[in-house]
Design a protein around this motif. Structure first.
Motif, mmCIF file in Angstrom:
data_model
loop_
_atom_site.group_PDB
_atom_site.id
_atom_site.type_symbol
_atom_site.label_atom_id
_atom_site.label_comp_id
_atom_site.label_asym_id
_atom_site.label_seq_id
_atom_site.Cartn_x
_atom_site.Cartn_y
_atom_site.Cartn_z
ATOM 1 N N ALA A 1 11.475 3.921 -28.914
ATOM 2 C CA ALA A 1 10.248 4.097 -28.149
ATOM 3 C C ALA A 1 10.021 5.561 -27.803
ATOM 4 O O ALA A 1 8.882 5.985 -27.572
ATOM 5 C CB ALA A 1 10.278 3.255 -26.878
ATOM 6 N N HIS B 1 1.556 5.629 -18.549
ATOM 7 C CA HIS B 1 2.412 6.752 -18.943
ATOM 8 C C HIS B 1 1.882 8.009 -18.262
ATOM 9 O O HIS B 1 0.696 8.112 -17.953
ATOM 10 C CB HIS B 1 2.354 6.897 -20.472
ATOM 11 C CG HIS B 1 3.320 7.884 -21.039
ATOM 12 N ND1 HIS B 1 3.096 9.250 -20.993
ATOM 13 C CD2 HIS B 1 4.493 7.721 -21.693
ATOM 14 C CE1 HIS B 1 4.105 9.875 -21.589
ATOM 15 N NE2 HIS B 1 4.964 8.973 -22.011
ATOM 16 N N ASN C 1 5.226 1.679 -22.307
ATOM 17 C CA ASN C 1 6.345 2.338 -22.969
ATOM 18 C C ASN C 1 7.699 1.981 -22.366
ATOM 19 O O ASN C 1 8.725 2.085 -23.036
ATOM 20 C CB ASN C 1 6.169 3.859 -22.924
ATOM 21 C CG ASN C 1 6.086 4.382 -21.501
ATOM 22 O OD1 ASN C 1 5.233 3.966 -20.725
ATOM 23 N ND2 ASN C 1 6.959 5.317 -21.146
ATOM 24 N N GLY D 1 7.390 -2.703 -22.171
ATOM 25 C CA GLY D 1 6.878 -3.343 -23.373
ATOM 26 C C GLY D 1 5.731 -4.324 -23.179
ATOM 27 O O GLY D 1 5.332 -5.010 -24.133
ATOM 28 N N GLN E 1 2.332 3.318 -28.093
ATOM 29 C CA GLN E 1 3.442 2.391 -28.331
ATOM 30 C C GLN E 1 3.022 1.187 -29.170
ATOM 31 O O GLN E 1 3.875 0.472 -29.700
ATOM 32 C CB GLN E 1 4.016 1.900 -26.999
ATOM 33 C CG GLN E 1 4.705 2.966 -26.177
ATOM 34 C CD GLN E 1 6.006 3.447 -26.785
ATOM 35 O OE1 GLN E 1 6.662 2.737 -27.539
ATOM 36 N NE2 GLN E 1 6.392 4.686 -26.467
ATOM 37 N N HIS F 1 3.397 -1.436 -34.447
ATOM 38 C CA HIS F 1 4.344 -2.405 -33.895
ATOM 39 C C HIS F 1 3.692 -3.759 -33.610
ATOM 40 O O HIS F 1 4.359 -4.785 -33.678
ATOM 41 C CB HIS F 1 4.980 -1.839 -32.630
ATOM 42 C CG HIS F 1 5.632 -0.511 -32.855
ATOM 43 N ND1 HIS F 1 6.815 -0.367 -33.567
ATOM 44 C CD2 HIS F 1 5.260 0.746 -32.510
ATOM 45 C CE1 HIS F 1 7.140 0.922 -33.626
ATOM 46 N NE2 HIS F 1 6.210 1.613 -32.989
ATOM 47 N N LYS G 1 5.876 7.861 -33.245
ATOM 48 C CA LYS G 1 6.250 6.545 -32.729
ATOM 49 C C LYS G 1 6.278 5.485 -33.829
ATOM 50 O O LYS G 1 6.796 4.397 -33.612
ATOM 51 C CB LYS G 1 5.272 6.103 -31.633
ATOM 52 C CG LYS G 1 5.123 7.072 -30.477
ATOM 53 C CD LYS G 1 6.398 7.251 -29.690
ATOM 54 C CE LYS G 1 6.121 8.085 -28.427
ATOM 55 N NZ LYS G 1 7.301 8.247 -27.576
ATOM 56 N N LEU H 1 6.168 -6.080 -26.660
ATOM 57 C CA LEU H 1 6.489 -5.394 -27.908
ATOM 58 C C LEU H 1 7.773 -5.972 -28.485
ATOM 59 O O LEU H 1 8.749 -6.182 -27.756
ATOM 60 C CB LEU H 1 6.661 -3.893 -27.667
ATOM 61 C CG LEU H 1 5.405 -3.102 -27.302
ATOM 62 C CD1 LEU H 1 5.791 -1.677 -26.927
ATOM 63 C CD2 LEU H 1 4.402 -3.101 -28.453
ATOM 64 N N ASN I 1 11.192 -3.987 -27.743
ATOM 65 C CA ASN I 1 11.495 -3.503 -26.391
ATOM 66 C C ASN I 1 12.416 -4.446 -25.639
ATOM 67 O O ASN I 1 12.145 -5.651 -25.538
ATOM 68 C CB ASN I 1 10.191 -3.325 -25.603
ATOM 69 C CG ASN I 1 10.427 -2.920 -24.157
ATOM 70 O OD1 ASN I 1 10.772 -3.731 -23.318
ATOM 71 N ND2 ASN I 1 10.238 -1.643 -23.883
ATOM 72 N N SER J 1 11.181 6.719 -19.511
ATOM 73 C CA SER J 1 10.340 7.430 -20.454
ATOM 74 C C SER J 1 10.963 8.761 -20.823
ATOM 75 O O SER J 1 11.379 9.521 -19.958
ATOM 76 C CB SER J 1 8.955 7.674 -19.841
ATOM 77 O OG SER J 1 8.194 8.549 -20.639
ATOM 78 N N SER K 1 15.351 0.290 -27.094
ATOM 79 C CA SER K 1 14.186 0.064 -27.947
ATOM 80 C C SER K 1 14.591 0.112 -29.415
ATOM 81 O O SER K 1 15.265 1.034 -29.866
ATOM 82 C CB SER K 1 13.079 1.073 -27.644
ATOM 83 O OG SER K 1 13.560 2.402 -27.616
#
Length: 398
Positions: free
Chosen positions: A9, A102, A157, A160, A185, A189, A208, A300, A303, A331, A361
């Motif tokens: 991630a 984020h 992030n 997930g 993110q 994915h 990413k 995700l 994650n 992060s 991740s």
């Protein structure tokens, strides 16, 4: 000892095809804005990459504005949309976002609040990190003529959580409010289509999904007015001036194509590893608590995020690293800053819990051996991290 890399991630290794494309293009010369043959060839590379990236993102090529990455794309969208909308209608001073964004999404909003008189509205989320749609409906109904834009992460992030982007857009569209999504993110994915989403703008970052660091894009509808942050040669629809990185863009487009093509198969593979890892962490550390939704469409596939009560997260990370297991306690863009996760706090966790987290991740190079290596050393890492935490103020980890 080869590292067991569980921090995809933060950045994922470049795909072979993307790396080869980058190296091949770096051997050529030519400024894409120059009119001679080398310049025209470089321009053709940029435009071919734009078309390929657009196809991978479900967008039109004219909607792809190249940037240096997701942070620049977020800043360009949030500041550019705010300034353009506020200039057209001075009443529009409100920016609606969420409490789990984020820093690339929330810091520009706070800067606009501090320096340009904007009002920030941070929507609450539930205990799994999903945005409160009723709170959004209420905000839009009461302040629709004051809202400059809505900004949300497509997928978080840290934990997930995948947000209901289409529903958010539907709420905003009724009052012609543009919605920006940080899809950094998400792309590569989970299925992402800019066209189908109804978004006004969307930020992506190549590193990413298997592309190079320092390359990204802002996908923006052609009818939008966006005030540029930088001024110069007028490249990229006069929204983002600067010499175009033909090699980086080509590599990013190749990575996007491959990642998007492999989404279904890779999501199934990573989902199986994810579920196994969650079960095995629960068995190895019984009081560990999963953050975010259960594995499935709202999370995700790569994650895995846990709270390890009473642990000093950085100590745990260093113990894992000393055994060749590379993971993150939050992060990567906040690395070096010891602070509790604002995402976990927004989800209703305590300060102690928010300071005791680890994110594992998974990505395209992840294997069963990586999972085995983590689980083998995890109990020791937790034990040592709890001893370190015990030397601090116990109230922090209460």
């Amino acid at each position: 000892m080869s590292p067991h890399y569980l921090d995809h991630a933060a950045t994922t290794p470049m795909l072979d095809a993307a790396r080869l494309a980058l190296v091949e293009e770096l051997a050529r010369v030519g400024n894409p804005s120059a009119l001679h043959k080398s310049g025209r060839l470089a321009r053709s590379v940029v435009e071919d990459a734009r078309e390929r990236m657009a196809a991978a993102l479900g967008a039109h090529p004219t909607e792809v504005i190249w940037t240096s990455g997701g942070t620049e794309a977020d800043n360009l969208a949030i500041k550019g949309l705010y300034w353009a909308r506020h200039q057209a209608d001075p009443r529009r001073t409100r920016i609606v976002t969420t409490s789990i964004e984020h820093h690339a999404g929330i810091d520009p909003v706070h800067w606009l609040e501090a320096e340009h008189g904007a009002t920030t509205v941070a929507l609450p989320v539930d205990r799994e990190g999903r945005v409160d749609l009723d709170a959004l409906r209420a905000e839009v109904a009461e302040h629709f003529d004051e809202i400059a834009l809505i900004s949300v992460m497509w997928a978080n992030n840290e934990v997930g959580t995948v947000q209901p982007v289409r529903e958010i857009v539907n709420i905003a569209t009724e009052h012609d409010i543009p919605v920006h999504a940080d899809a950094v993110q998400a792309v590569g994915h989970i299925p992402v289509s800019f066209r189908a989403s109804g978004l006004a703008t969307m930020a992506v970052s190549a590193h990413k999904f298997g592309g190079p660091v320092g390359v990204g894009a802002l996908v923006a509808r052609r009818d939008l007015a966006i005030t540029p942050l930088t001024h110069g040669g007028g490249q990229e629809r006069k929204v983002r001036s600067g010499t175009l990185n033909a090699a980086g863009f080509r590599a990013a487009a190749v990575a996007a194509e491959q990642a998007v093509k492999a989404i279904e198969v890779e999501a199934e593979r990573l989902g199986a590893l994810q579920r196994q890892l969650i079960d095995r962490i629960g068995a190895a550390v019984p009081d560990a608590r999963l953050s975010g939704p259960a594995p499935g469409p709202e999370r995700l596939p790569g994650n895995v995020h846990f709270v390890f009560p009473g642990c000093a997260a950085e100590a745990m990370m260093f113990v894992l690293d000393s055994h060749g297991v590379e993971a993150s306690n939050g992060s990567a863009c906040s690395a070096g800053v010891a602070q509790a996760s604002h995402v976990l706090i927004a989800m209703g966790r305590t300060e102690g819990d928010a300071a005791s987290t680890m994110r594992f991740s998974l990505g395209h190079t992840s294997t069963q051996e990586d999972i085995d290596a983590l689980v083998a050393v995890l109990p020791e890492a937790v034990d040592r991290a709890r001893k370190v935490a015990g030397t601090f103020d116990s109230s922090v980890f209460g």
